[in-house]
Motif scaffolding. Structure first.
Motif, short mmCIF file in Angstrom:
data_model
loop_
_atom_site.label_atom_id
_atom_site.label_comp_id
_atom_site.label_asym_id
_atom_site.label_seq_id
_atom_site.Cartn_x
_atom_site.Cartn_y
_atom_site.Cartn_z
N MET A 116 0.91 -1.64 -0.17
CA MET A 116 0.14 -0.10 -0.51
C MET A 116 0.27 1.31 0.14
O MET A 116 0.75 2.24 -0.92
N LEU A 117 2.16 1.22 0.60
CA LEU A 117 2.98 2.46 0.88
C LEU A 117 3.91 2.74 -0.18
O LEU A 117 3.39 3.80 -0.93
N ALA A 118 4.38 1.74 -1.16
CA ALA A 118 5.27 1.94 -2.06
C ALA A 118 3.79 2.44 -3.22
O ALA A 118 4.36 3.24 -3.75
N LYS A 119 2.74 1.83 -3.49
CA LYS A 119 1.86 2.05 -4.73
C LYS A 119 1.10 2.99 -4.77
O LYS A 119 0.95 3.97 -5.67
N THR A 120 1.15 3.49 -3.41
CA THR A 120 0.58 5.12 -2.91
C THR A 120 1.01 6.23 -3.74
O THR A 120 0.74 7.15 -4.01
N ILE A 121 2.49 5.89 -2.99
CA ILE A 121 3.41 6.78 -3.41
C ILE A 121 4.04 7.29 -4.72
O ILE A 121 4.02 8.15 -6.14
N VAL A 122 4.15 6.07 -5.97
CA VAL A 122 3.83 6.09 -6.95
C VAL A 122 2.53 6.21 -7.61
O VAL A 122 2.72 5.81 -9.75
N ALA A 123 1.17 6.23 -7.36
CA ALA A 123 0.01 6.17 -8.54
C ALA A 123 -0.35 7.07 -9.20
O ALA A 123 -0.30 6.87 -10.34
N PRO A 124 0.72 8.74 -8.87
CA PRO A 124 0.61 9.27 -10.73
C PRO A 124 1.14 9.18 -11.00
O PRO A 124 0.59 8.96 -12.57
N ILE A 125 2.55 8.80 -11.92
CA ILE A 125 3.10 8.22 -12.38
C ILE A 125 2.25 6.62 -13.11
O ILE A 125 2.28 6.88 -14.82
N ASP A 126 1.62 6.13 -12.28
CA ASP A 126 0.75 4.97 -12.50
C ASP A 126 0.15 5.44 -13.45
O ASP A 126 -0.31 4.96 -14.66
N ARG A 127 -0.59 6.07 -13.09
CA ARG A 127 -2.12 6.52 -13.95
C ARG A 127 -1.71 6.93 -15.40
O ARG A 127 -2.36 6.62 -16.41
N ILE A 128 -1.06 7.82 -15.70
CA ILE A 128 -0.31 8.76 -16.42
C ILE A 128 0.23 7.81 -17.71
O ILE A 128 0.31 7.80 -18.56
N MET B 244 0.18 18.55 -15.23
CA MET B 244 -0.59 19.76 -15.06
C MET B 244 -1.88 19.88 -16.07
O MET B 244 -2.36 19.82 -14.87
N LYS B 245 -2.25 19.28 -17.00
CA LYS B 245 -3.51 19.45 -17.29
C LYS B 245 -4.66 18.18 -16.82
O LYS B 245 -5.72 18.67 -16.36
N ILE B 246 -4.06 17.39 -16.10
CA ILE B 246 -4.83 16.94 -15.51
C ILE B 246 -5.52 17.42 -14.20
O ILE B 246 -6.78 16.80 -13.81
N CYS B 247 -4.76 18.05 -13.61
CA CYS B 247 -4.51 18.77 -12.19
C CYS B 247 -5.30 19.71 -12.53
O CYS B 247 -7.07 20.40 -11.50
N GLU B 248 -5.53 20.54 -12.95
CA GLU B 248 -6.20 21.29 -13.94
C GLU B 248 -8.20 21.25 -13.99
O GLU B 248 -8.67 22.33 -13.84
N GLU B 249 -7.76 20.45 -15.00
CA GLU B 249 -9.21 19.63 -15.21
C GLU B 249 -10.18 18.65 -14.23
O GLU B 249 -11.54 18.80 -14.37
N GLU B 250 -9.26 18.03 -13.29
CA GLU B 250 -10.01 17.70 -12.21
C GLU B 250 -9.57 18.08 -10.96
O GLU B 250 -10.51 17.13 -10.12
N GLY B 251 -8.62 18.43 -10.65
CA GLY B 251 -8.04 18.81 -9.27
C GLY B 251 -6.76 17.62 -9.28
O GLY B 251 -7.00 16.71 -10.09
N ILE B 252 -6.13 18.04 -8.30
CA ILE B 252 -4.91 17.13 -7.85
C ILE B 252 -4.84 15.80 -7.74
O ILE B 252 -4.38 14.81 -7.77
N ALA C 195 -6.27 13.58 -8.27
CA ALA C 195 -7.35 12.96 -9.51
C ALA C 195 -5.80 12.01 -10.25
O ALA C 195 -6.23 11.34 -10.76
N LEU C 196 -4.80 12.93 -9.65
CA LEU C 196 -3.63 12.30 -9.83
C LEU C 196 -3.89 10.58 -8.79
O LEU C 196 -2.94 9.56 -9.54
N TRP C 197 -4.35 10.02 -8.03
CA TRP C 197 -4.69 9.33 -7.63
C TRP C 197 -5.91 8.75 -7.43
O TRP C 197 -6.09 7.86 -6.82
#
Length: 380
Positions: A25-37, A58-66, A68-70
């Protein structure tokens, strides 16, 4: 009294399950934004350039909020705790069997009196440290492969849900809703869409990762006559992740395509538009269309006999095969399509594995320490 306390000690299987789940859980949470992109690139034909990744974020954050990276990370957490926990638990159980067998063989070869309980206990005591890193390379490969395959089979529907959430926008589709939709649309088969490339990739992936991590720590123990430090464990885990993910990456691309092919039939409610440029998802969608074409006659015939049976039969057969998806990827982008986003994995993989393997050891040691303190307090 002592025997009563020892019986109340936590079984090793439970310790490994808890430590593995927390570390995962710890490892996946830290790398989740990279994984989603990375998933967004994997499921489309959009050319991948590492320099574009910050812009996409940045575009994901603008359209869906920060947050959304998770997106989909809740599903990841629900999946990862049993997935990582089961994986570490099974690996260490198989390891225990291999090391115990090696220990018994060593005792027999030394002509020791096997019935001499005291001698056996001394031998076991002397090999307690060796049990940490005592497997041979092929044994580590087998243990890792079996652990990986078993954990995937037991948690795959959750991984499928996580991938589908990763490519969708925040349109009200939550974890439970997507999971139930997969079942209602495809039955049990719908919950395991893409399982074939997942297993084909997981067997060498987990086997190689656990082998490199285990054997690296074993060599450190042999050369320096001490346990690896935290930094050394992180290097071992990072190296394991780098090699394992590079070897099996084509299967990951194929798996993500199979998991999300139905969602990408309409880009309206998906997040792939944040990648910019020409998405070129039509070739990938053709796979689903071709698959549907092969069942038209069968579904039409079934509709005369039973409309409800026809609907279910069609849903169960629409998913394109692994080979069809691989053919589509090859037609779209050539061999490079199977390695799109790999450079992101070279950043994410070593970090994820380093955190996971190291956190597992640290959490396991913490549990052992707390258990020992509790036992000592009960003996007073």
């Amino acid at each position: 009294m002592v025997q009563s306390i020892e019986r109340k000690s936590i079984p090793n299987e439970v310790k490994h399950l808890i430590a593995g789940g927390i570390s995962g859980m710890l490892a996946k949470t830290i790398v989740a934004p990279i994984d989603r992109i990375k998933i967004l690139y994997q499921v489309t034909a959009t050319p991948f350039r590492l320099r574009d990744v910050p812009k996409v974020a940045m575009k994901i954050c603008e359209e869906e909020g920060i947050s959304a990276l998770w997106r989909g990370n809740t599903a990841t957490m629900v999946r990862v705790f049993p997935y990582a926990g089961i994986q570490f638990m099974i690996f260490n159980k198989i390891k225990e069997i291999f090391v115990d067998n090696s220990e018994n063989e060593a005792l027999k070869r030394s002509n020791a009196n096997v019935n001499d309980v005291i001698l056996k206990r001394i031998a076991t005591k002397q090999r307690l440290d060796d049990k940490k890193w005592g497997m041979k390379p092929l044994e580590s490969l087998f243990a890792g492969s079996m652990a990986g395959a078993t954990s995937v089979l037991m948690t795959y529907p959750l991984d499928l849900t996580r991938a589908q959430l990763a490519v969708s926008k925040g349109n009200g589709s939550g974890f439970i809703k997507v999971l139930c939709s997969n079942y209602s649309n495809g039955g049990v088969t719908g919950l395991f869409q893409g399982i074939t490339p997942t297993l084909l990739g997981m067997l060498p992936y987990a086997g190689v990762a656990f082998t490199i991590n285990e054997q690296s720590k074993r060599q450190i123990y042999k050369m320096k006559h001490r346990d690896p430090t935290v930094a050394e464990k992180m290097v071992c885990g990072g190296l394991a992740g780098l090699v394992a993910q590079s070897m099996t990456y084509p299967f990951e691309v194929t798996r993500r395509r199979m998991q999300t092919i139905g969602i990408l039939s309409s880009t309206k409610d998906t997040a792939v538009n944040v990648l910019g440029g020409n998405l070129e998802i039509k070739p990938a969608l053709d796979a689903a269309t071709i698959a549907e074409k092969h069942v038209v006659d069968a579904s039409t015939t079934a509709a005369v006999e039973s409309p409800s049976a026809s609907t279910k039969s069609s849903a169960l057969q629409k998913s394109p095969s692994m080979l069809r998806i691989m053919k589509q990827v090859m037609q779209e982008q050539g061999i490079n399509g199977f390695f799109k986003g790999l450079s992101m994995n070279w950043l994410k993989g070593p970090v994820s594995f380093a955190i996971s393997f190291t956190a597992f050891d640290l959490v396991k040691e913490w549990i052992d320490e707390k258990e020992a303190q509790w036992i000592d307090s009960r003996r007073v």
